[in-house]
Design a protein around this motif. Structure first.
Motif, PDB file in Angstrom:
ATOM      1  N   TYR A  99       0.978  -0.718  -0.101  1.00 44.51           N
ATOM      2  CA  TYR A  99      -0.051  -0.086   0.190  1.00 44.51           C
ATOM      3  C   TYR A  99       0.878   1.067   0.288  1.00 44.51           C
ATOM      4  CZ  TYR A  99      -3.639  -3.076   1.242  1.00 44.51           C
ATOM      5  OH  TYR A  99      -4.813  -3.618   1.300  1.00 44.51           O
ATOM      6  N   ASP A 100       1.777   1.340   0.735  1.00 42.04           N
ATOM      7  CA  ASP A 100       2.684   2.278   0.856  1.00 42.04           C
ATOM      8  C   ASP A 100       3.877   2.627  -0.067  1.00 42.04           C
ATOM      9  OD1 ASP A 100       4.099   4.660   2.086  1.00 42.04           O
ATOM     10  OD2 ASP A 100       5.573   3.384   2.175  1.00 42.04           O
ATOM     11  N   LEU A 134      -1.930   5.111   6.985  1.00 45.88           N
ATOM     12  CA  LEU A 134      -2.219   4.871   5.230  1.00 45.88           C
ATOM     13  C   LEU A 134      -3.352   5.061   4.524  1.00 45.88           C
ATOM     14  CD1 LEU A 134      -0.833   1.001   4.755  1.00 45.88           C
ATOM     15  CD2 LEU A 134       0.419   2.939   4.474  1.00 45.88           C
TER      16      LEU A 134
END
Length: 172
Positions: A99-100, A134
């Motif tokens: 995700y990052d 996130l």
């Protein structure tokens, strides 16, 4: 080395996206001596982070600097938010890393996928601290680009993203 021609693709006062920081504005194009060579640099101000970046114009594409998304790309990203979350059955640390990477790719579609996958409706379990971080980062990046493209306030763009996500929840 021969004198470099001006190769600026972007203009002063133009909004651009720097992959790892989001939407910024080119405040100047300047020449700077680095070693014994003169380089032309974009001076990019990222207001949210109170940050000023200097990116060589010749390396802007390599570093991922891009213009704002088109209206069609915004529509596609918002359509992505309406889809069903696609959560892999991997350990959270691995998913968080993916995700990052998607968020820091600077690509609007990737950011929309993160928002879609991490969004929780009121009736779903609570997000962990790192999930929420996130998610909020992705929503912020997506909303800031929508606001810049459409020339609206950030709160209007955030509301629009929220309405799309809420619409998805009510259809489930």
């Amino acid at each position: 080395m021969a004198s470099r021609k001006r190769i600026s693709k972007f203009r002063v006062n133009q909004h651009v996206v720097y992959p790892s920081h989001g939407v910024g504005k080119i405040v100047a194009v300047e020449n700077m001596m680095i070693g014994d060579e003169e380089h032309e640099l974009y001076v990019i101000s990222i207001a949210k982070e109170k940050l000023t970046l200097r990116v060589p114009t010749a390396k802007a594409r390599e570093t991922g600097v891009r213009g704002l998304a088109t209206a069609e790309e915004i529509a596609k990203a918002l359509e992505t938010l309406k889809g069903r979350a696609q959560v892999k059955r991997a350990m959270w640390s691995r998913r968080a890393q993916e995700y990052d990477q998607k968020i820091n790719s600077g690509l609007l579609q990737n950011i929309a996928e993160v928002v879609r996958d991490l969004h929780r409706s009121d009736d779903q379990r609570e997000q962990s601290f790192s999930e929420r971080q996130l998610y909020e980062s992705a929503v912020d990046r997506l909303s800031r680009e929508i606001a810049a493209v459409e020339g609206v306030d950030l709160s209007v763009a955030l509301k629009r993203v929220g309405e799309v996500l809420d619409g998805r929840s009510s259809r489930s």
